[in-house]
Enzyme design. Structure first.
Site, PDB file in Angstrom:
ATOM      1  N   SER A  20      -0.080   2.261   7.573  1.00  8.61           N
ATOM      2  CA  SER A  20      -1.218   2.452   6.719  1.00  8.61           C
ATOM      3  C   SER A  20      -2.108   1.259   6.418  1.00  8.61           C
ATOM      4  CB  SER A  20      -0.643   2.896   5.251  1.00  8.61           C
ATOM      5  OG  SER A  20      -1.865   2.772   4.336  1.00  8.61           O
ATOM      6  N   TYR A  37       4.607   1.596  -1.449  1.00  3.17           N
ATOM      7  CA  TYR A  37       4.233   2.274  -0.099  1.00  3.17           C
ATOM      8  C   TYR A  37       4.023   1.319   0.915  1.00  3.17           C
ATOM      9  CZ  TYR A  37       0.909   5.285   2.567  1.00  3.17           C
ATOM     10  OH  TYR A  37       0.294   6.191   3.486  1.00  3.17           O
ATOM     11  N   LYS A  60       5.488   0.983   4.819  1.00  4.73           N
ATOM     12  CA  LYS A  60       4.641   1.132   5.857  1.00  4.73           C
ATOM     13  C   LYS A  60       4.720   0.051   6.960  1.00  4.73           C
ATOM     14  CE  LYS A  60       3.206   5.400   5.359  1.00  4.73           C
ATOM     15  NZ  LYS A  60       3.809   6.403   6.377  1.00  4.73           N
TER      16      LYS A  60
END
Length: 298
Positions: free
Chosen positions: A152, A165, A169
């Site tokens: 991401s 997150y 990622k």
């Protein structure tokens, strides 16, 4: 050049909606037999239902494709191994794995619980590890495999309120880089997509005008290419809204110090020179980076 997946078998995780659904449909239209894996939980990972995965399977069979639904959680290694065994029993091989399943538990780091951090890491990172480990030996034995990780822009560049997150990622990029090296001689290619798309995961993170231009279909071309027979390996592509870019982990030329110069004060004084991106490098592996550092040793 026409990209076909006739005779190929693909597993797509998190394929009950959004990007995963779009991948599964495109692969099936191009001839692949597709495993539509989806736990069927909420965006934060709670709950479970096979209905979303089955709905995608129904779409595929409606246009003459072949697919099967699977509700295994990617965090459950035993369930993942059972899924892989079932696929191998039914179709004899697994050629493609797209690690797409994910959840969000966004909070600033000061408000984030360790459970929120671990759960997101478990789904994104360990979920991808579990699925990849379950197919890795099979792909090596059949001398063919295409694996796609999902990173991401948060992992690559950071984003407020997404420490868990982002950590997961970027970890997937490191996983991809090593597996690409280990899989090369067995014709197992490993790549990474950084998608920007309007999905359940992003519906409240982007303004409506942007979401209208960022449908999952705008990511599909890059992702499908990265799992095709013609795919490169060790590549990161950013895709969304019609834009496709390649991301690199680069290295500046830096400086090389003598023993007498090796002080924090020298680093401070020459930090601009260290940071100069003129002629920056993209090392093929960690050893290449080390050799670059040692090449100018004084």
């Amino acid at each position: 050049m026409s990209i076909s997946f006739e005779g190929r078998v693909a597993i797509v995780t998190g394929a009950g909606g959004g990007l995963g659904r779009a991948y599964a449909l495109d692969l099936a239209r191009r001839g692949a037999k597709v495993v539509v894996n989806d736990l069927g939980g909420a965006r934060d990972g709670s709950g479970a239902s096979l209905s979303a995965a089955q709905a995608v399977v129904d779409e595929i069979t409606a246009f003459g494709g072949e697919a099967m639904a699977n509700g295994a959680s990617v965090t459950d290694m035993a369930a993942v191994e059972k899924m892989v065994a079932n696929v191998k029993e039914r179709w004899g091989r697994i050629d493609i794995l797209i690690n797409n399943a994910g959840i969000l538990r966004d909070k600033t780091f000061v408000k984030m619980t360790l459970d929120d951090f671990r759960t997101v890491m478990d789904v994104h990172l360990m979920g991808s590890v579990n699925c990849t480990k379950a197919v890795w030996e099979l792909m090596r034995e059949q001398a063919y495999g295409r694996i796609l990780m999902t990173t991401s822009s948060t992992g690559l560049y950071g984003n407020f309120g997404q420490a868990n997150y982002g950590a997961a990622k970027l970890a997937l990029v490191g996983l991809m880089k090593t597996l690409a090296l280990e899989g090369a001689k067995h014709n197992v290619h490993v790549n990474t997509i950084a998608p920007l798309a309007a999905t359940r995961m992003t519906e409240d993170l982007m303004p409506p005008a942007m979401l209208e231009k960022m449908g999952p279909e705008t990511v599909v071309p890059a992702s499908v290419y990265l799992v095709s027979e013609e795919a490169p390996t060790n590549v990161i592509l950013n895709a969304g809204g019609g834009g496709i870019e390649r991301a690199y982990v680069t290295l500046t030329r830096g400086i090389h110090l003598s023993a007498e110069e090796m002080t924090a004060e020298t680093v401070a004084a020459r930090f601009a020179e260290i940071s100069d991106r003129t002629g920056e490098l993209v090392p093929d592996n960690g050893s290449a980076q080390a050799q670059t550092a040692l090449a100018g040793a004084r």
